[in-house]
Design a protein around this motif. Structure first.
Motif, PDB file in Angstrom:
ATOM      1  N   ILE A  63       0.870  -1.116   0.008  1.00  0.00           N
ATOM      2  CA  ILE A  63      -0.005  -0.037   0.093  1.00  0.00           C
ATOM      3  C   ILE A  63       0.896   1.287   0.071  1.00  0.00           C
ATOM      4  O   ILE A  63       1.923   1.264   0.581  1.00  0.00           O
ATOM      5  CB  ILE A  63      -0.753   0.132   1.443  1.00  0.00           C
ATOM      6  CG1 ILE A  63      -1.541  -1.225   1.405  1.00  0.00           C
ATOM      7  CG2 ILE A  63      -1.787   1.305   1.160  1.00  0.00           C
ATOM      8  CD1 ILE A  63      -2.380  -1.442   2.670  1.00  0.00           C
ATOM      9  N   LEU A  64       0.534   2.331  -0.876  1.00  0.00           N
ATOM     10  CA  LEU A  64       1.168   3.561  -0.709  1.00  0.00           C
ATOM     11  C   LEU A  64       0.128   4.447   0.050  1.00  0.00           C
ATOM     12  O   LEU A  64      -1.037   4.772  -0.657  1.00  0.00           O
ATOM     13  CB  LEU A  64       1.671   4.223  -2.049  1.00  0.00           C
ATOM     14  CG  LEU A  64       2.737   3.383  -2.874  1.00  0.00           C
ATOM     15  CD1 LEU A  64       3.120   4.157  -4.023  1.00  0.00           C
ATOM     16  CD2 LEU A  64       4.097   3.602  -1.836  1.00  0.00           C
ATOM     17  N   LEU A  65       0.482   5.469   0.876  1.00  0.00           N
ATOM     18  CA  LEU A  65      -0.303   6.329   1.404  1.00  0.00           C
ATOM     19  C   LEU A  65       0.299   7.636   0.974  1.00  0.00           C
ATOM     20  O   LEU A  65       1.166   8.153   1.393  1.00  0.00           O
ATOM     21  CB  LEU A  65      -0.363   6.275   3.031  1.00  0.00           C
ATOM     22  CG  LEU A  65      -1.160   7.352   3.540  1.00  0.00           C
ATOM     23  CD1 LEU A  65      -2.676   7.316   3.035  1.00  0.00           C
ATOM     24  CD2 LEU A  65      -0.878   7.294   5.119  1.00  0.00           C
ATOM     25  N   THR A  66      -0.536   8.258   0.056  1.00  0.00           N
ATOM     26  CA  THR A  66      -0.004   9.226  -0.790  1.00  0.00           C
ATOM     27  C   THR A  66      -0.527  10.694  -0.178  1.00  0.00           C
ATOM     28  O   THR A  66      -1.844  10.763   0.376  1.00  0.00           O
ATOM     29  CB  THR A  66      -0.151   9.322  -2.188  1.00  0.00           C
ATOM     30  OG1 THR A  66      -1.399   9.011  -2.651  1.00  0.00           O
ATOM     31  CG2 THR A  66       0.832   7.987  -2.793  1.00  0.00           C
ATOM     32  N   CYS A  67      -0.010  11.632  -0.789  1.00  0.00           N
ATOM     33  CA  CYS A  67      -0.857  13.094  -0.364  1.00  0.00           C
ATOM     34  C   CYS A  67      -0.177  13.992  -1.421  1.00  0.00           C
ATOM     35  O   CYS A  67       0.526  13.698  -2.552  1.00  0.00           O
ATOM     36  CB  CYS A  67      -0.621  13.583   0.800  1.00  0.00           C
ATOM     37  SG  CYS A  67      -1.516  14.867   1.339  1.00  0.00           S
TER      38      CYS A  67
END
Length: 342
Positions: A63-67
């Motif tokens: 999982i990538l948690l991006t912003c």
């Protein structure tokens, strides 16, 4: 005894420098480490040329948690992330970092656009109500006069009872604005080419052609996405149709409004405007928008700022938790939707 198997998915934070420190509270760190195998202090600022620690985490990441400021997920970046199966974006638009390679690989995507829509809608509601009360005008005049004055006479005709507001675009923000307007005594018009009359009625609005909406509205608020087809959606003809004394509110993107045509109406004093976005985004230093008395100009602050970032983080972690438990995203993003999303 055999080692305990840790079934938590591996997660990597990926966003621009300084963003994670503002986005994530210590309680978010605790929740992330409970749900996933991650180092909440390790952030991939540049996944195209990552340092060794980030490269190792990217190779394991599911999982990538991006912003904001996330690296575009090109074929080369994805090749370095062979286990990646989901991108959870803790902000609005995913167009800046999601590429066709992501959809081709079948990566699941979620966005916090719905969470980011709320503060924009709240700003818009305040702008609409202040426009009806002629707050910008009276505040400026009060500052100049500094004495007793017949405000009842000067503000005759102002107020928010049985006025008409036109909403351009039933986007997430537009729908939130419609929801927030329901307790008030406004007639609400709505223009959206993708909507049917029955859907507009369910949202509490009357579906109306754009020029007619402009002609009938005391306040016109723009909430359409920025697309090639929406450039200068509000042009000279639409602005000319607006009644004398009406207010244009734009919290969407500056390119949706023909700024030259708007400036002509504003400098004449015929219309007023509340502009959180402009085209270009930072107006030139000599732009009349900074000084016109009938313009409230703000520096793109309607969206999430300060503590509101935590709402987007909460939303993103809710989505991570759903993924961990094998549940579908509450706010999935599909490739087919991108042509009409911001």
């Amino acid at each position: 005894m055999p080692p305990t198997t840790d079934n938590r998915p591996a997660l990597l934070l990926a966003m621009g420098p300084g963003i994670a420190d503002r986005l994530l509270h210590p309680r978010h760190h605790a929740r992330l480490t409970a749900l996933t195998r991650t180092d909440p202090h390790l952030v991939g600022h540049d996944l195209a040329d990552p340092p060794p620690g980030v490269a190792a985490a990217l190779a394991e990441a599911e999982i990538l948690l991006t912003c904001w400021g996330a690296t575009p997920l090109t074929e080369e970046v994805l090749a370095a992330a062979p286990r990646l199966r989901a991108v959870v974006h803790a902000a609005g638009s995913v167009k800046h970092h999601l590429t066709p390679a992501c959809w081709e690989r079948g990566i699941a995507v979620s966005s916090a656009a719905a969470a980011n829509a709320l503060p924009v809608a709240e700003y818009t509601l305040a702008a609409v109500l202040f426009a009806g009360k002629r707050v910008l005008h009276s505040a400026r005049r009060y500052r100049v006069l500094r004495q007793d004055h017949d405000w009842l006479r000067e503000l005759d005709g102002a107020g928010n009872y049985r006025r008409t507001v036109g909403i351009v675009g039933a986007s997430r923000v537009g729908r939130r604005v419609l929801e927030l307007l329901r307790p008030f005594d406004w007639t609400v018009l709505l223009h959206d080419p993708y909507l049917e009359e029955a859907e507009a009625r369910a949202l509490g609005a009357h579906l109306t052609p754009l020029e007619a909406l402009c002609a009938r509205s005391d306040v016109v608020s723009v909430h359409a996405p920025q697309l090639p087809t929406t450039r200068h959606l509000i042009g000279a003809r639409e602005l000319a149709a607006m009644p004398d004394g009406a207010t244009l509110v734009n919290t969407s993107r500056g390119s949706l409004v023909d700024e030259a045509a708007l400036l002509a109406e504003l400098t004449s004093g015929r219309l007023s405007a509340v502009l959180d976005v402009t085209d270009p985004e930072l107006p030139p230093r000599d732009s009349p928008l900074y000084d016109l008395p009938n313009v409230l100009l703000t520096p793109h602050v309607a969206g999430s700022h300060g503590t509101e970032l935590y709402r987007m983080a909460d939303h993103a972690l809710d989505e991570v938790e759903r993924l961990v438990h094998g549940e579908p995203f509450a706010e999935p993003v599909h490739a087919a939707d991108l042509t009409r999303l911001a």
